[in-house]
Design an enzyme around this catalytic site. Structure first.
Site: not given
Length: 114
Positions: A47, A28, A24, A83-84
């Site tokens: 964000y 990112h 993860y 992406w998800w």
């Protein structure tokens, strides 16, 4: 299109699966440009995602005038959907389900200094 004078602040929490934490974080380190572009197009800015152990905390500001419609535009975006498929398997819900079916659950602001 008019925009809100003051941004709406939103915060969310989710868990990161310990065995997928590094995956993860690696994703990112290089968020796909198309994901970032769609968020900007939908009036989402500032964000940030923070990690503390196996807890992820997200914060963003929204400056549009139809939050639900803009979030739907993000949800319908093919790049974001792809992406998800990479990020969602790394996450696990850790808070009571306030947003049905969502991994990331909204949390309440207690205090804000502007």
């Amino acid at each position: 299109m008019s925009r809100s004078a003051e941004p709406q602040r939103h915060a969310f929490v989710v868990g990161v699966r310990p065995e997928r934490r590094e995956e993860y974080l690696e994703l990112h380190r290089a968020v796909w440009p198309g994901v970032e572009q769609k968020l900007r197009e939908c009036h989402i800015s500032n964000y940030s995602i923070y990690v503390f152990g196996d807890i992820l905390f997200a914060y963003f500001e929204y400056t549009g005038d139809d939050y639900d419609a803009d979030l739907q535009r993000v949800a319908e975006d093919p790049v974001s959907q792809e992406w998800w498929t990479h990020t969602d398997p790394c996450q696990v819900r850790i808070a009571p389900e306030r947003d049905p079916g969502a991994l990331w659950q909204p949390i309440d602001e207690v205090w804000h200094l502007s």
